[in-house]
Design a protein around this motif. Structure first.
Motif, PDB file in Angstrom:
ATOM      1  N   PHE A  91       0.840  -1.187   0.000  1.00  0.00           N
ATOM      2  CA  PHE A  91       0.000   0.000   0.000  1.00  0.00           C
ATOM      3  C   PHE A  91       0.879   1.242   0.000  1.00  0.00           C
ATOM      4  CE2 PHE A  91      -2.619  -3.196   2.064  1.00  0.00           C
ATOM      5  CZ  PHE A  91      -3.809  -3.055   1.382  1.00  0.00           C
ATOM      6  N   MET A  92       0.350   2.327  -0.528  1.00  0.00           N
ATOM      7  CA  MET A  92       1.043   3.603  -0.441  1.00  0.00           C
ATOM      8  C   MET A  92       0.017   4.719  -0.408  1.00  0.00           C
ATOM      9  SD  MET A  92       2.565   3.856  -4.309  1.00  0.00           S
ATOM     10  CE  MET A  92       3.163   5.508  -4.223  1.00  0.00           C
ATOM     11  N   MET A  93       0.392   5.848   0.151  1.00  0.00           N
ATOM     12  CA  MET A  93      -0.507   6.997   0.209  1.00  0.00           C
ATOM     13  C   MET A  93      -0.002   8.040  -0.784  1.00  0.00           C
ATOM     14  SD  MET A  93      -1.646   9.406   3.392  1.00  0.00           S
ATOM     15  CE  MET A  93      -2.426   8.072   4.243  1.00  0.00           C
ATOM     16  N   VAL A  94      -0.907   8.520  -1.620  1.00  0.00           N
ATOM     17  CA  VAL A  94      -0.561   9.540  -2.607  1.00  0.00           C
ATOM     18  C   VAL A  94      -1.531  10.714  -2.482  1.00  0.00           C
ATOM     19  CG1 VAL A  94       0.452   7.915  -4.241  1.00  0.00           C
ATOM     20  CG2 VAL A  94      -1.940   8.469  -4.423  1.00  0.00           C
ATOM     21  N   GLU A  95      -1.103  11.867  -2.952  1.00  0.00           N
ATOM     22  CA  GLU A  95      -1.934  13.061  -2.935  1.00  0.00           C
ATOM     23  C   GLU A  95      -2.388  13.355  -4.355  1.00  0.00           C
ATOM     24  OE1 GLU A  95      -1.615  17.773  -1.768  1.00  0.00           O
ATOM     25  OE2 GLU A  95      -0.111  16.378  -1.062  1.00  0.00           O
ATOM     26  N   ALA A  96      -3.686  13.540  -4.528  1.00  0.00           N
ATOM     27  CA  ALA A  96      -4.245  13.839  -5.844  1.00  0.00           C
ATOM     28  C   ALA A  96      -3.868  15.260  -6.238  1.00  0.00           C
ATOM     29  CB  ALA A  96      -5.755  13.679  -5.819  1.00  0.00           C
ATOM     30  N   LYS A  97      -3.342  15.407  -7.450  1.00  0.00           N
ATOM     31  CA  LYS A  97      -2.964  16.716  -7.956  1.00  0.00           C
ATOM     32  C   LYS A  97      -3.778  16.990  -9.215  1.00  0.00           C
ATOM     33  CE  LYS A  97       1.598  16.527  -6.032  1.00  0.00           C
ATOM     34  NZ  LYS A  97       2.994  16.798  -6.173  1.00  0.00           N
ATOM     35  N   THR A 123     -14.894  12.537  -7.853  1.00  0.00           N
ATOM     36  CA  THR A 123     -14.554  11.376  -7.018  1.00  0.00           C
ATOM     37  C   THR A 123     -13.444  11.703  -6.035  1.00  0.00           C
ATOM     38  OG1 THR A 123     -15.174   9.931  -8.839  1.00  0.00           O
ATOM     39  CG2 THR A 123     -13.880   8.953  -7.085  1.00  0.00           C
ATOM     40  N   ILE A 124     -12.351  12.273  -6.530  1.00  0.00           N
ATOM     41  CA  ILE A 124     -11.218  12.638  -5.689  1.00  0.00           C
ATOM     42  C   ILE A 124     -10.934  14.119  -5.921  1.00  0.00           C
ATOM     43  CG2 ILE A 124      -8.789  12.220  -5.175  1.00  0.00           C
ATOM     44  CD1 ILE A 124      -9.163   9.391  -6.308  1.00  0.00           C
ATOM     45  N   GLU A 125     -10.918  14.890  -4.840  1.00  0.00           N
ATOM     46  CA  GLU A 125     -10.694  16.326  -4.939  1.00  0.00           C
ATOM     47  C   GLU A 125      -9.203  16.634  -4.952  1.00  0.00           C
ATOM     48  OE1 GLU A 125     -12.820  18.364  -1.905  1.00  0.00           O
ATOM     49  OE2 GLU A 125     -14.726  17.414  -2.424  1.00  0.00           O
ATOM     50  N   PRO A 126      -8.790  17.741  -5.572  1.00  0.00           N
ATOM     51  CA  PRO A 126      -7.371  18.131  -5.569  1.00  0.00           C
ATOM     52  C   PRO A 126      -6.850  18.297  -4.144  1.00  0.00           C
ATOM     53  CG  PRO A 126      -8.607  19.470  -7.115  1.00  0.00           C
ATOM     54  CD  PRO A 126      -9.606  18.676  -6.347  1.00  0.00           C
ATOM     55  N   SER A 141       8.052  13.916 -18.841  1.00  0.00           N
ATOM     56  CA  SER A 141       6.695  14.344 -19.159  1.00  0.00           C
ATOM     57  C   SER A 141       6.578  15.864 -19.097  1.00  0.00           C
ATOM     58  CB  SER A 141       5.697  13.723 -18.179  1.00  0.00           C
ATOM     59  OG  SER A 141       4.413  14.237 -18.427  1.00  0.00           O
ATOM     60  N   LEU A 142       5.821  16.432 -20.004  1.00  0.00           N
ATOM     61  CA  LEU A 142       5.621  17.868 -20.047  1.00  0.00           C
ATOM     62  C   LEU A 142       4.414  18.322 -19.252  1.00  0.00           C
ATOM     63  CD1 LEU A 142       6.346  18.437 -23.841  1.00  0.00           C
ATOM     64  CD2 LEU A 142       7.904  18.732 -21.929  1.00  0.00           C
ATOM     65  N   GLU A 143       3.597  17.395 -18.775  1.00  0.00           N
ATOM     66  CA  GLU A 143       2.359  17.740 -18.071  1.00  0.00           C
ATOM     67  C   GLU A 143       2.543  17.994 -16.595  1.00  0.00           C
ATOM     68  OE1 GLU A 143      -0.772  15.025 -18.846  1.00  0.00           O
ATOM     69  OE2 GLU A 143      -0.374  14.962 -20.981  1.00  0.00           O
ATOM     70  N   GLY A 144       3.680  17.771 -16.029  1.00  0.00           N
ATOM     71  CA  GLY A 144       3.889  17.995 -14.603  1.00  0.00           C
ATOM     72  C   GLY A 144       4.396  16.737 -13.927  1.00  0.00           C
ATOM     73  N   GLU A 145       4.542  16.839 -12.606  1.00  0.00           N
ATOM     74  CA  GLU A 145       5.074  15.726 -11.855  1.00  0.00           C
ATOM     75  C   GLU A 145       4.044  15.215 -10.860  1.00  0.00           C
ATOM     76  OE1 GLU A 145       8.665  16.875  -9.981  1.00  0.00           O
ATOM     77  OE2 GLU A 145       9.590  17.552 -11.832  1.00  0.00           O
ATOM     78  N   GLY A 146       4.289  14.054 -10.325  1.00  0.00           N
ATOM     79  CA  GLY A 146       3.409  13.505  -9.288  1.00  0.00           C
ATOM     80  C   GLY A 146       2.714  12.255  -9.755  1.00  0.00           C
ATOM     81  N   TYR A 147       1.738  11.825  -8.955  1.00  0.00           N
ATOM     82  CA  TYR A 147       0.982  10.612  -9.245  1.00  0.00           C
ATOM     83  C   TYR A 147      -0.319  10.976  -9.894  1.00  0.00           C
ATOM     84  CZ  TYR A 147       4.250   7.965  -6.449  1.00  0.00           C
ATOM     85  OH  TYR A 147       5.360   7.370  -5.977  1.00  0.00           O
TER      86      TYR A 147
END
Length: 74
Positions: free
Chosen positions: A25-31, A38-41, A68-74
């Protein structure tokens, strides 16, 4: 002496279970706003790591490649 071995075995089993849970399992933050409503920023979600058990309707988190040119993160 039996109690000592019982404690060592119990601790080893506990460490193994904790490691397996931590690695599955891992915890990620929606960006961004792509997952609304469904999932808020900024909302943090717990993600189960699977290989091939993806079905229709599942929410998938992935890390964008470094180029990637769209940004970083999950």
């Amino acid at each position: 002496m039996k109690k000592f071995f019982l404690y060592v075995i119990s601790a080893t089993i506990g460490i193994c279970i904790a490691t397996m849970l931590h690695l599955s399992f891992m915890m990620v933050e929606a960006k961004g706003i792509k997952m609304l409503p469904t999932i808020e920023p900024g909302q943090k979600v717990i993600v189960c790591l699977v290989d091939n058990d993806v079905a229709t309707g599942d929410i998938i988190a992935y890390k964008t490649p470094f180029y990637s040119l769209e940004g970083e993160g999950y």
